[in-house]
Design an enzyme around this catalytic site. Structure first.
Site, mmCIF file in Angstrom:
data_model
loop_
_atom_site.group_PDB
_atom_site.id
_atom_site.type_symbol
_atom_site.label_atom_id
_atom_site.label_comp_id
_atom_site.label_asym_id
_atom_site.label_seq_id
_atom_site.Cartn_x
_atom_site.Cartn_y
_atom_site.Cartn_z
ATOM 1 N N CYS A 1 0.834 -1.212 0.000
ATOM 2 C CA CYS A 1 0.000 0.000 0.000
ATOM 3 C C CYS A 1 0.868 1.262 0.000
ATOM 4 O O CYS A 1 1.520 1.554 -0.987
ATOM 5 C CB CYS A 1 -1.005 -0.024 1.149
ATOM 6 N N HIS B 1 -3.747 -4.862 0.367
ATOM 7 C CA HIS B 1 -3.360 -5.240 1.733
ATOM 8 C C HIS B 1 -3.442 -6.754 1.912
ATOM 9 O O HIS B 1 -4.424 -7.260 2.486
ATOM 10 C CB HIS B 1 -4.272 -4.552 2.749
ATOM 11 N N GLU C 1 -2.043 -8.582 4.026
ATOM 12 C CA GLU C 1 -2.066 -8.962 5.446
ATOM 13 C C GLU C 1 -3.483 -9.008 6.006
ATOM 14 O O GLU C 1 -3.721 -9.651 7.031
ATOM 15 C CB GLU C 1 -1.183 -8.010 6.265
#
Ligand code: MN
Length: 221
Positions: A91, A193, A195
């Site tokens: 990001c 993202h 994660e």
């Protein structure tokens, strides 16, 4: 008093990959030594890069500028790129990569690409959209697919690509969603993202698995 913070999703994804995460706050004096000792790096999400860093203009949507973090991360990216240290930029991280290596950003995606693909929720939050991945890319090899859903939470995006980078994924509105650095041992930047979904999505977890494996072999070399 201020605070430095790291979302647990980043640390947990590294743990699932069998690695250990350490956090380097901005303002250190010898990142090259630290980064080579760890063997790999993740540049994580955060506030916007100051448009002054890439010759951009003021925009009312630009938020969260942190001059010390900008300065430190721009320096870190040049070390990671020059020394061949495995890197996963996420990001804000991919935006810092592009600016550090000479590229520019769009200050606000909806102004340029319209509303066809929402890249963040309003009020700001995560949305999911698809990305299409370039064949014969490191990203395609790591993910094992050429199309996947990704959690998205950004309002800026890469504009002019920095020299030496290659675009390896886009959303269907044309927004750059991933880059890599041909000739570098392992260098991937994603606008999304991973994660956020990696605990439940093995495709996204592979990014962290591959980073940790590359970092281990970098330390051993
Ligand atoms: Mn997106």
């Amino acid at each position: 008093m201020g605070r430095y913070s790291v979302n647990t999703g980043y640390v947990d994804a590294i743990r699932r990959a069998g690695g250990q995460a350490v956090f380097f706050p901005p303002g250190a004096s010898d990142y090259a030594h630290l980064l080579q000792a760890v063997g790999g790096a993740m540049l994580i999400g955060g506030g916007d890069v100051d448009p002054a860093r890439y010759g951009g203009g003021a925009h009312p949507a630009v938020d969260g500028i942190d001059p010390e973090r900008d300065e430190s991360e721009l320096a870190i990216v040049r070390i990671l790129a020059d020394r061949g240290i495995p890197t996963l930029a996420i990001c804000r991280g991919v935006q810092v990569v592009n600016v550090a290596l000479g590229g520019t950003l769009h200050e606000h995606v909806p102004d340029v690409f319209g509303p066809a693909v929402p890249h963040r929720a309003e009020p700001p939050g995560v949305v999911v959209h698809e990305v299409e991945v370039e064949r014969d890319s490191l990203l395609a090899r790591v993910l094992g697919t050429l199309r996947c859903p990704v959690p998205s939470h950004h309002h800026e995006a890469l504009k002019d690509l920095a020299p030496g980078l290659r675009v390896t994924a886009r959303s269907r509105d044309g927004v750059v969603e991933a880059v890599e650095k041909p000739g570098h041992p392992w260098f991937i930047g994603v606008q999304w993202h991973p994660e956020v979904s990696a605990a439940d999505d093995p495709v996204q977890q592979r990014l962290f698995d591959a980073l940790v494996a590359s970092a281990a072999s970098s330390r051993g070399s």
